[in-house]
Design a protein around this motif. Structure first.
Motif, PDB file in Angstrom:
ATOM      1  N   THR A 203      -5.139   0.707  -5.260  1.00 24.67           N
ATOM      2  CA  THR A 203      -3.930  -0.112  -4.788  1.00 24.67           C
ATOM      3  C   THR A 203      -4.142  -0.273  -3.209  1.00 24.67           C
ATOM      4  O   THR A 203      -4.820   0.336  -2.589  1.00 24.67           O
ATOM      5  N   GLY A 204      -3.204  -1.044  -2.785  1.00 23.76           N
ATOM      6  CA  GLY A 204      -3.215  -1.501  -1.311  1.00 23.76           C
ATOM      7  C   GLY A 204      -3.866  -2.311  -0.780  1.00 23.76           C
ATOM      8  O   GLY A 204      -4.283  -2.335   0.640  1.00 23.76           O
ATOM      9  N   LEU A 205      -4.696  -3.039  -1.512  1.00 26.42           N
ATOM     10  CA  LEU A 205      -5.713  -3.889  -1.090  1.00 26.42           C
ATOM     11  C   LEU A 205      -5.133  -5.231  -0.453  1.00 26.42           C
ATOM     12  O   LEU A 205      -4.369  -5.704  -1.127  1.00 26.42           O
ATOM     13  N   ASN A 206      -5.672  -5.651   0.622  1.00 25.65           N
ATOM     14  CA  ASN A 206      -5.317  -6.990   0.861  1.00 25.65           C
ATOM     15  C   ASN A 206      -6.009  -8.081  -0.031  1.00 25.65           C
ATOM     16  O   ASN A 206      -6.743  -7.570  -0.753  1.00 25.65           O
ATOM     17  N   ASN A 207      -5.660  -9.419   0.109  1.00 29.95           N
ATOM     18  CA  ASN A 207      -5.917 -10.323  -0.664  1.00 29.95           C
ATOM     19  C   ASN A 207      -7.573 -10.477  -0.458  1.00 29.95           C
ATOM     20  O   ASN A 207      -8.317 -10.748  -1.831  1.00 29.95           O
TER      21      ASN A 207
END
Length: 124
Positions: A79-83
């Protein structure tokens, strides 16, 4: 590598506190996660909120950690990934990866898989 760990009943949240996951840190990531005594019998959530960039070795390190969890009959979510990082991991790992936009969804994913395993073990 600096990282933060949050241990819950059935989950360990591992949050690298680095902006770039490159060749210099990739090996440290896999070693740090593998050495966590908290991970025994617990699922893993990789919280990548602070990571802004990663190179091919960083991607490989995440895939290695991810596969290691499943090899041990445990679950993993990211989780928490940028695009950009979401697209990079999707192209590298396909639809097999549990990529969740929020921490709550990541927790739900690993807990659902945990429940599935418990139910399947009860049927055997």
């Amino acid at each position: 590598m600096k990282f933060k760990i949050d241990t819950k009943e059935k989950i360990v949240v591992f949050c690298p506190e680095e902006a770039v996951l490159d060749a210099n840190l990739a090996e440290e990531l896999t070693a740090a996660v593998a050495a966590l005594p908290e991970l025994e019998e617990r699922n893993l959530i990789l919280d990548m909120t602070l990571v802004q960039k990663m190179d091919a070795t960083g991607v490989e390190a995440i895939l290695t950690v991810y596969q290691r969890m499943y090899d041990n009959n445990l679950s993993c979510a990211i989780t928490g990934l940028n695009n950009t990082l979401t697209a990079t991991l999707k192209s590298a790992g396909g639809d097999m990866l549990n990529l969740a936009p929020t921490m709550a969804e990541a927790i739900d994913l690993v807990m659902m898989e945990e429940l599935e395993r418990e139910l399947l073990d009860g049927l055997e």
